[in-house]
Design an enzyme around this catalytic site. Structure first.
Site, PDB file in Angstrom:
ATOM      1  N   ASP A 119      40.507  31.034  54.396  1.00  0.00           N
ATOM      2  CA  ASP A 119      39.752  31.709  53.329  1.00  0.00           C
ATOM      3  C   ASP A 119      40.063  33.202  53.294  1.00  0.00           C
ATOM      4  O   ASP A 119      40.796  33.710  54.153  1.00  0.00           O
ATOM      5  CB  ASP A 119      38.241  31.479  53.508  1.00  0.00           C
TER       6      ASP A 119
ATOM      7  N   ASN B 179      24.705  30.664  58.128  1.00  0.00           N
ATOM      8  CA  ASN B 179      24.037  29.842  57.108  1.00  0.00           C
ATOM      9  C   ASN B 179      24.630  28.432  57.069  1.00  0.00           C
ATOM     10  O   ASN B 179      24.363  27.674  56.141  1.00  0.00           O
ATOM     11  CB  ASN B 179      24.189  30.503  55.725  1.00  0.00           C
TER      12      ASN B 179
ATOM     13  N   HIS C 265      27.883  27.722  56.781  1.00  0.00           N
ATOM     14  CA  HIS C 265      29.115  27.557  55.991  1.00  0.00           C
ATOM     15  C   HIS C 265      30.312  27.270  56.899  1.00  0.00           C
ATOM     16  O   HIS C 265      30.299  27.574  58.089  1.00  0.00           O
ATOM     17  CB  HIS C 265      29.384  28.775  55.081  1.00  0.00           C
TER      18      HIS C 265
ATOM     19  N   GLU D 267      29.784  27.624  50.907  1.00  0.00           N
ATOM     20  CA  GLU D 267      28.429  28.120  51.108  1.00  0.00           C
ATOM     21  C   GLU D 267      27.384  27.019  50.859  1.00  0.00           C
ATOM     22  O   GLU D 267      27.691  26.003  50.225  1.00  0.00           O
ATOM     23  CB  GLU D 267      28.185  29.286  50.140  1.00  0.00           C
TER      24      GLU D 267
HETATM   25  C1  F6R Z   1      36.378  33.096  58.618  1.00  0.00           C
HETATM   26  C2  F6R Z   1      35.569  31.971  58.171  1.00  0.00           C
HETATM   27  C3  F6R Z   1      34.098  31.942  58.374  1.00  0.00           C
HETATM   28  C4  F6R Z   1      33.765  32.090  59.867  1.00  0.00           C
HETATM   29  C5  F6R Z   1      32.259  31.976  60.119  1.00  0.00           C
HETATM   30  C6  F6R Z   1      31.907  32.287  61.563  1.00  0.00           C
HETATM   31  O1  F6R Z   1      37.705  32.931  58.187  1.00  0.00           O
HETATM   32  O2  F6R Z   1      36.080  31.065  57.585  1.00  0.00           O
HETATM   33  O3  F6R Z   1      33.586  30.746  57.879  1.00  0.00           O
HETATM   34  O4  F6R Z   1      34.423  31.088  60.595  1.00  0.00           O
HETATM   35  O5  F6R Z   1      31.556  32.849  59.296  1.00  0.00           O
HETATM   36  O6  F6R Z   1      32.277  33.594  61.852  1.00  0.00           O
HETATM   37  P1  F6R Z   1      32.398  34.115  63.340  1.00  0.00           P
HETATM   38  O7  F6R Z   1      33.413  33.279  64.001  1.00  0.00           O
HETATM   39  O8  F6R Z   1      32.841  35.557  63.221  1.00  0.00           O
HETATM   40  O9  F6R Z   1      31.034  33.964  63.940  1.00  0.00           O
END
Ligand code: F6R
Length: 255
Positions: free
Chosen positions: A67, A136, A138, A143
């Site tokens: 992403d 959340n 995701h 989302e």
């Molecule tokens: C980042 C991504 C997000 C993260 C998620 C957890 O490329 O796809 O979905 O994997 O927000 O973030 P961290 O690992 O920083 O806690």
């Protein structure tokens, strides 16, 4: 889906690295879809360190970026592109035509999504996805409320994502949209490895694994994936009522 719980985030990262390395050892032209963020960072570092022993060849592997923040240029250290380039693509000397990252600065973002979908299809699908989980629930930027049969798409980011996302940037940054691989790709991927560590993830991990399987907690969909593997450390697993036993693995990165 399987769940494995580790003593700490190091042993969990080593396990994730081993999964990546095994995938490539078994299929040198594997297609890997990788997340940015804090969760997989130690895994990428460990893969890079082991690559110096030249046991696995990465030249035929294709890397897909999960992403990107819309409107954040690739030279911004908070962008997923910067993160993946610095932490895995450059250190493994991956050639340009073997990594496929969303251009979130493109004028036509829908065309970017179509391009990514075509790339994945031409490459024969994704062999392994390594993803984290947002506060959340995701995965990528899928989302809460997301439709589960989407391929790549552009989304309006949830408030939690906009707030938590500030941690990647050195100054306050306007984050309103994202571009992401969708759950259709995730469900079609041969294996999906979801990593979570730390106490702050304990609530969302509990809801994901023990609540309803629903769009409101997008990551809960992993429970329906036959190749789903959830890797947790003790802290992120601490609110699970049915705690699987601790996996016996290395708990520190070797020198
Ligand atoms: C980042 C991504 C997000 C993260 C998620 C957890 O490329 O796809 O979905 O994997 O927000 O973030 P961290 O690992 O920083 O806690």
């Amino acid at each position: 889906m399987k769940i494995q719980i580790f003593e700490n985030d190091v042993s969990l990262s080593i396990q994730a690295a081993e999964q990546l390395i095994t995938t490539v050892a078994e299929k040198p032209e594997a297609v890997l879809c990788l997340a940015g963020g804090e969760s997989p960072l130690k895994t990428y570092r460990w893969v890079v360190q082991l690559s110096k022993q030249n046991k696995v060849e990465y030249s035929k592997v294709h890397f897909i970026g999960l992403d990107e923040w819309v409107g954040i240029p690739p030279e911004n250290k908070g962008s997923c592109k910067f993160f993946l380039r610095e932490n895995i693509l450059k250190p493994l000397s991956i050639k340009h035509d073997h990594f496929h990252l969303f251009d979130s600065m493109a004028e036509d973002l829908n065309a970017e999504c179509q391009k990514m979908d075509k790339t994945i299809s031409l490459l024969g699908g994704i062999d392994l996805m390594i993803v984290g989980i947002g506060m959340n629930g995701h995965i990528g930027f899928n989302e809460p409320g997301v439709s589960l049969d989407l391929t790549s798409h552009v989304v309006q980011l949830d408030e939690i994502t906009q707030t938590v996302g500030q941690k990647y940037f050195s100054q306050k940054t306007h984050l309103s949209k994202g571009i992401t691989i969708g759950f259709r790709h995730l469900m079609e991927s041969r294996k999906v490895l979801l990593m979570a560590s730390g106490l702050k993830k304990a609530d969302i991990v509990q809801k994901t694994l023990e609540g309803e399987i629903a769009e409101s907690i997008p990551a809960s969909i992993i429970r329906t994936h036959p190749g789903g593997l959830v890797l947790l450390d003790k802290d992120s697993a601490s609110k699970l009522t049915n705690l699987p036993t601790l996996a016996q693995t290395q708990t520190a990165l070797p020198d």
